[in-house]
Design a protein around this motif. Structure first.
Motif, PDB file in Angstrom:
ATOM      1  N   THR A  29       1.200  -1.301  -0.100  1.00  0.00           N
ATOM      2  CA  THR A  29      -0.242  -0.344   0.069  1.00  0.00           C
ATOM      3  C   THR A  29       0.630   1.262  -0.194  1.00  0.00           C
ATOM      4  O   THR A  29       0.381   2.336  -0.688  1.00  0.00           O
ATOM      5  CB  THR A  29      -0.734  -0.367   1.250  1.00  0.00           C
ATOM      6  OG1 THR A  29      -1.715  -1.878   1.466  1.00  0.00           O
ATOM      7  CG2 THR A  29      -1.779   1.226   1.012  1.00  0.00           C
ATOM      8  N   LEU A  30       1.784   1.006   0.251  1.00  0.00           N
ATOM      9  CA  LEU A  30       2.698   2.566   0.869  1.00  0.00           C
ATOM     10  C   LEU A  30       3.936   2.542  -0.550  1.00  0.00           C
ATOM     11  O   LEU A  30       3.561   3.581  -0.629  1.00  0.00           O
ATOM     12  CB  LEU A  30       3.680   2.544   1.790  1.00  0.00           C
ATOM     13  CG  LEU A  30       5.010   3.856   2.361  1.00  0.00           C
ATOM     14  CD1 LEU A  30       3.815   5.019   2.357  1.00  0.00           C
ATOM     15  CD2 LEU A  30       6.099   2.753   3.061  1.00  0.00           C
ATOM     16  N   THR A  31       3.778   1.163  -1.151  1.00  0.00           N
ATOM     17  CA  THR A  31       4.461   1.735  -2.736  1.00  0.00           C
ATOM     18  C   THR A  31       3.568   2.128  -3.246  1.00  0.00           C
ATOM     19  O   THR A  31       4.413   3.439  -4.006  1.00  0.00           O
ATOM     20  CB  THR A  31       5.062   0.018  -2.577  1.00  0.00           C
ATOM     21  OG1 THR A  31       6.061  -0.824  -2.113  1.00  0.00           O
ATOM     22  CG2 THR A  31       5.696   0.178  -4.423  1.00  0.00           C
ATOM     23  N   ASN A  32       2.765   1.517  -3.858  1.00  0.00           N
ATOM     24  CA  ASN A  32       1.367   2.863  -4.486  1.00  0.00           C
ATOM     25  C   ASN A  32       1.342   4.035  -4.343  1.00  0.00           C
ATOM     26  O   ASN A  32       1.397   4.866  -4.924  1.00  0.00           O
ATOM     27  CB  ASN A  32       0.093   1.629  -4.360  1.00  0.00           C
ATOM     28  CG  ASN A  32       0.081   0.449  -4.768  1.00  0.00           C
ATOM     29  OD1 ASN A  32       1.208   0.106  -5.695  1.00  0.00           O
ATOM     30  ND2 ASN A  32      -0.177  -0.889  -4.284  1.00  0.00           N
ATOM     31  N   ALA A  33       1.591   4.359  -3.195  1.00  0.00           N
ATOM     32  CA  ALA A  33       0.993   5.983  -2.394  1.00  0.00           C
ATOM     33  C   ALA A  33       2.138   6.498  -2.604  1.00  0.00           C
ATOM     34  O   ALA A  33       1.887   7.691  -3.566  1.00  0.00           O
ATOM     35  CB  ALA A  33       0.689   5.584  -0.693  1.00  0.00           C
ATOM     36  N   THR A 133      -1.046   4.648  10.527  1.00  0.00           N
ATOM     37  CA  THR A 133      -0.874   5.542  12.028  1.00  0.00           C
ATOM     38  C   THR A 133      -2.150   5.864  11.686  1.00  0.00           C
ATOM     39  O   THR A 133      -2.876   6.590  12.855  1.00  0.00           O
ATOM     40  CB  THR A 133      -0.135   7.291  11.309  1.00  0.00           C
ATOM     41  OG1 THR A 133      -0.429   7.614  10.617  1.00  0.00           O
ATOM     42  CG2 THR A 133       1.560   5.826  11.576  1.00  0.00           C
ATOM     43  N   ASP A 134      -2.781   5.735  10.994  1.00  0.00           N
ATOM     44  CA  ASP A 134      -4.281   6.164  11.286  1.00  0.00           C
ATOM     45  C   ASP A 134      -5.705   5.890  11.297  1.00  0.00           C
ATOM     46  O   ASP A 134      -6.015   5.556  12.050  1.00  0.00           O
ATOM     47  CB  ASP A 134      -5.153   6.560   9.992  1.00  0.00           C
ATOM     48  CG  ASP A 134      -4.605   4.610   9.235  1.00  0.00           C
ATOM     49  OD1 ASP A 134      -5.738   4.011   8.356  1.00  0.00           O
ATOM     50  OD2 ASP A 134      -4.160   4.553   8.789  1.00  0.00           O
ATOM     51  N   LEU A 135      -5.127   4.266  12.356  1.00  0.00           N
ATOM     52  CA  LEU A 135      -5.484   2.756  12.941  1.00  0.00           C
ATOM     53  C   LEU A 135      -4.868   3.444  14.296  1.00  0.00           C
ATOM     54  O   LEU A 135      -5.852   3.169  15.189  1.00  0.00           O
ATOM     55  CB  LEU A 135      -4.960   2.008  12.794  1.00  0.00           C
ATOM     56  CG  LEU A 135      -5.071   1.118  11.060  1.00  0.00           C
ATOM     57  CD1 LEU A 135      -4.975   0.006  11.254  1.00  0.00           C
ATOM     58  CD2 LEU A 135      -6.737   1.992  10.857  1.00  0.00           C
ATOM     59  N   SER A 166       0.622   6.990   7.112  1.00  0.00           N
ATOM     60  CA  SER A 166      -0.481   6.624   6.681  1.00  0.00           C
ATOM     61  C   SER A 166      -0.573   6.695   5.424  1.00  0.00           C
ATOM     62  O   SER A 166      -0.636   7.726   4.423  1.00  0.00           O
ATOM     63  CB  SER A 166      -1.414   7.309   7.011  1.00  0.00           C
ATOM     64  OG  SER A 166      -2.882   6.721   6.665  1.00  0.00           O
ATOM     65  N   ALA A 167      -0.508   5.188   4.494  1.00  0.00           N
ATOM     66  CA  ALA A 167      -0.542   5.588   2.834  1.00  0.00           C
ATOM     67  C   ALA A 167      -2.119   5.979   2.865  1.00  0.00           C
ATOM     68  O   ALA A 167      -2.119   6.861   2.086  1.00  0.00           O
ATOM     69  CB  ALA A 167      -0.166   4.148   2.143  1.00  0.00           C
ATOM     70  N   LYS A 168      -2.615   5.648   3.525  1.00  0.00           N
ATOM     71  CA  LYS A 168      -4.286   5.468   3.523  1.00  0.00           C
ATOM     72  C   LYS A 168      -4.311   6.858   3.467  1.00  0.00           C
ATOM     73  O   LYS A 168      -5.502   7.167   2.557  1.00  0.00           O
ATOM     74  CB  LYS A 168      -5.006   4.879   4.477  1.00  0.00           C
ATOM     75  CG  LYS A 168      -6.880   4.281   4.360  1.00  0.00           C
ATOM     76  CD  LYS A 168      -7.570   4.170   5.684  1.00  0.00           C
ATOM     77  CE  LYS A 168      -9.558   4.379   4.679  1.00  0.00           C
ATOM     78  NZ  LYS A 168      -9.640   3.562   6.287  1.00  0.00           N
ATOM     79  N   ASN A 169      -4.544   8.127   4.220  1.00  0.00           N
ATOM     80  CA  ASN A 169      -4.621   9.551   4.257  1.00  0.00           C
ATOM     81  C   ASN A 169      -3.911  10.045   3.440  1.00  0.00           C
ATOM     82  O   ASN A 169      -3.816  11.498   3.081  1.00  0.00           O
ATOM     83  CB  ASN A 169      -4.634  10.100   5.606  1.00  0.00           C
ATOM     84  CG  ASN A 169      -5.870   8.974   7.222  1.00  0.00           C
ATOM     85  OD1 ASN A 169      -7.318   8.435   5.997  1.00  0.00           O
ATOM     86  ND2 ASN A 169      -6.242   9.053   7.923  1.00  0.00           N
ATOM     87  N   GLY A 170      -2.409   9.330   3.200  1.00  0.00           N
ATOM     88  CA  GLY A 170      -1.631  10.452   2.382  1.00  0.00           C
ATOM     89  C   GLY A 170      -0.961  11.116   3.795  1.00  0.00           C
ATOM     90  O   GLY A 170      -0.235  11.934   3.269  1.00  0.00           O
TER      91      GLY A 170
END
Length: 313
Positions: A29-33, A133-135, A166-170
């Motif tokens: 997920t981090l690679t894709n971000a 970190t968003d979790l 946080s790859a999800k939130n950027g």
């Protein structure tokens, strides 16, 4: 931004960084971000990544090649041993190794084993990354960062940086990218502009099919799924403005009972896999796709050297 050299000329940096960590630590997920595109498949299932995936980041001052690796784990099969060998082989070839520690899990024996193994490799710079970190709350994140720092001291590992993201939130993804670029050596472009990965299209397509197949299956099944694209070509005789990409792929499992799970009642599950995979492939390649998907049995392929070679391991 990279500072200019002492003689005033602009510095261009290029090099390799790899993300390592326990299975499901957020590496793909981090690679894709950071790349800004989907070059590595993701799943909630551990050990999703089975190949070394390279994602390419293009900047005016640098070209950063991110190497996403399988999660290091205690192997139970020949496939597991070969995946671990991939990880160890990658460590010695890159400029920076970034170890991912998911913020919602305390560093444990698996993390300690990984860091101890990494300590044996002297060449690359080591960075610690607190992922997901968003979790967690700020207080939990603070304790997590202290635990990562303590693990470094206990194992004799000198972290060049400890970065929460946080790859999800950027959150802090750009900061991490800057820190990685700053540690790359001076060098020219290694890949053509606009190229986001060096993986062949057939490999990317097979991975997207496997990603679709992983969702919703039993916990013991993901390790038994492998995908091979047997044929991929544009359909002949179509108008240039209406292309259709024909893809014929086989999805392999190890036992007849697993085949039934993947196909589902009257083929419903396999149709779902095909629909989701086709959508992802069309997004990746920008071409309408006809996907012909079949499920076959390769008995105990994870433990069979001959079948592992056949399936690309």
């Amino acid at each position: 931004m990279t500072a200019p050299s002492e003689d005033g000329r602009a510095i261009h940096r290029s090099g390799f960084a790899c993300f390592v960590g326990r299975p499901n630590a957020g590496k793909s997920t981090l690679t894709n971000a950071i790349v800004g595109a989907k070059v590595a498949i993701t799943s909630s299932k551990p050990q999703t990544t089975r190949t070394v995936v390279r994602g390419i980041v293009h900047r005016p001052d640098a070209q950063l090649i991110l190497v996403d690796t399988p999660g290091l784990h205690r192997p139970r099969t020949l496939l597991g041993e070969r995946l671990n060998d991939l990880v160890h082989g990658t460590w010695s070839e890159v400029d920076v190794v970034a170890v991912c520690f998911p913020a919602n899990e305390k560093p444990g024996p698996g993390d300690r084993f990984l860091v101890n193994e990494l300590a044996k490799v002297k060449r690359p710079t080591k960075i610690a990354v607190a992922t997901k970190t968003d979790l967690v709350s700020p207080q939990e994140l603070g304790a997590h960062l202290l635990a990562i720092d303590a693990l470094g001291r206990e194992t004799g590992t000198d972290w060049a940086e400890i970065v929460p993201v946080s790859a999800k939130n950027g959150d802090q993804v750009d900061l991490l990218t800057d820190l990685l670029v700053d540690r790359m050596p001076e060098g020219p472009h290694l890949y053509p502009d606009g190229e986001l990965t060096d993986a062949p299209e057939e490999v990317l397509v097979a991975e997207l099919i496997r990603e679709a197949a992983l969702e919703g299956v039993h916990d013991e099944l993901p390790h038994s799924i492998a995908v091979i694209v047997e044929e991929m070509a544009l359909k002949e005789g179509r108008p240039a403005d209406k292309p259709l990409l024909l893809i014929h792929a086989n999805l392999f499992v190890e036992r007849d009972s697993q085949k039934g799970i993947v196909i589902g009642h009257k083929g419903a599950r396999l149709r779902e896999v095909g629909t989701e995979a086709r959508k992802q492939i069309q997004n990746l390649l920008g071409t309408p796709v006809y996907l012909d998907l079949h499920v076959k049995i390769a008995k105990d392929w994870q433990r069979d050297p001959r079948q592992l070679r056949r399936l690309g391991f």
